[in-house]
Design an enzyme around this catalytic site. Sequence first.
Site, PDB file in Angstrom:
ATOM      1  N   PHE A   1     -14.061  -0.279  12.246  1.00  0.00           N
ATOM      2  CA  PHE A   1     -14.067   0.065  13.676  1.00  0.00           C
ATOM      3  C   PHE A   1     -13.258   1.318  13.993  1.00  0.00           C
ATOM      4  CE2 PHE A   1     -10.738  -3.207  13.003  1.00  0.00           C
ATOM      5  CZ  PHE A   1      -9.612  -2.540  13.449  1.00  0.00           C
TER       6      PHE A   1
ATOM      7  N   HIS B   1      -2.200  -1.876  24.450  1.00  0.00           N
ATOM      8  CA  HIS B   1      -1.674  -1.968  23.088  1.00  0.00           C
ATOM      9  C   HIS B   1      -0.236  -2.476  23.175  1.00  0.00           C
ATOM     10  CE1 HIS B   1      -0.472  -0.834  19.028  1.00  0.00           C
ATOM     11  NE2 HIS B   1       0.604  -0.284  19.564  1.00  0.00           N
TER      12      HIS B   1
ATOM     13  N   THR C   1      -5.529 -10.138  20.657  1.00  0.00           N
ATOM     14  CA  THR C   1      -6.265  -8.863  20.562  1.00  0.00           C
ATOM     15  C   THR C   1      -7.658  -8.990  21.169  1.00  0.00           C
ATOM     16  OG1 THR C   1      -5.056  -8.359  18.539  1.00  0.00           O
ATOM     17  CG2 THR C   1      -7.045  -7.076  18.956  1.00  0.00           C
TER      18      THR C   1
ATOM     19  N   ARG D   1      -4.540  -9.251  28.851  1.00  0.00           N
ATOM     20  CA  ARG D   1      -5.889  -9.047  28.291  1.00  0.00           C
ATOM     21  C   ARG D   1      -6.891 -10.037  28.884  1.00  0.00           C
ATOM     22  NH1 ARG D   1      -3.650  -7.804  22.305  1.00  0.00           N
ATOM     23  NH2 ARG D   1      -3.732  -5.527  22.360  1.00  0.00           N
TER      24      ARG D   1
ATOM     25  N   TYR E   1      -3.606   5.860  15.169  1.00  0.00           N
ATOM     26  CA  TYR E   1      -4.186   4.667  14.530  1.00  0.00           C
ATOM     27  C   TYR E   1      -4.495   4.892  13.045  1.00  0.00           C
ATOM     28  CZ  TYR E   1      -4.593   2.061  18.922  1.00  0.00           C
ATOM     29  OH  TYR E   1      -4.330   1.355  20.075  1.00  0.00           O
TER      30      TYR E   1
ATOM     31  N   ASN F   1      -9.634  -3.400  24.916  1.00  0.00           N
ATOM     32  CA  ASN F   1      -8.775  -4.547  25.236  1.00  0.00           C
ATOM     33  C   ASN F   1      -7.572  -4.198  26.124  1.00  0.00           C
ATOM     34  OD1 ASN F   1      -7.316  -3.256  23.295  1.00  0.00           O
ATOM     35  ND2 ASN F   1      -7.069  -5.014  21.933  1.00  0.00           N
TER      36      ASN F   1
ATOM     37  N   GLU G   1       5.993   4.293  17.019  1.00  0.00           N
ATOM     38  CA  GLU G   1       4.998   4.560  18.061  1.00  0.00           C
ATOM     39  C   GLU G   1       5.643   5.200  19.296  1.00  0.00           C
ATOM     40  OE1 GLU G   1       2.160   0.868  16.560  1.00  0.00           O
ATOM     41  OE2 GLU G   1       3.103   0.729  18.532  1.00  0.00           O
TER      42      GLU G   1
ATOM     43  N   ARG H   1       3.994  -9.219  23.303  1.00  0.00           N
ATOM     44  CA  ARG H   1       2.734  -9.689  22.710  1.00  0.00           C
ATOM     45  C   ARG H   1       2.269 -10.987  23.368  1.00  0.00           C
ATOM     46  NH1 ARG H   1       0.936  -6.769  18.394  1.00  0.00           N
ATOM     47  NH2 ARG H   1      -0.047  -8.451  17.227  1.00  0.00           N
TER      48      ARG H   1
END
Length: 138
Positions: free
Chosen positions: A58, A116, A92, A103, A50, A113, A127, A86
Amino acid sequence: MTNRTFTMIKPDATEKGSTGAILKMINDAGFRIAAIKMTHLSKEKAGAFYEVHKERPFYNELVDFMSRSPITAAILEKENAVEDFRKLIGATNPANAEAGTIRKLYAASVGENAVHGSDSDENAKIEGDFFFSMLEQF
Ligand code: CMP
């Protein structure tokens, strides 16, 4: 455009025993699993994944959370994978997620949540390669 995205089933979902149910939703939505592993991220690894959020307020909370319990990382294949995934996971913040999304069903808050999903083809590749060598991507 590629036909792959990257996901992690996060520590909150692992702790609640939701991993299998979430993988079934992913499977039922037509994604093929091209790579998968369960692993426990160190703070260093979570921080590196991240890194792009390093300046966000955060960030420390996110790193602590992501290294709290094991995660399940996977590369998923489907036409229009990034966008369709998504849609499947929802917003999110689960409070804003549509009914029937992962979610909405499994996440508790914007920080915790459940899953990812990559936000672009370029990040999906970066990623996926963070977790899987070429010998582990099928
Ligand atoms: P993810 O899609 O994995 O990408 C970045 C993550 O940062 C995001 O999901 C959330 O888990 C987390 N995040 C985003 N916004 C906030 C916030 N306001 N407070 C805490 N965590 C956040």
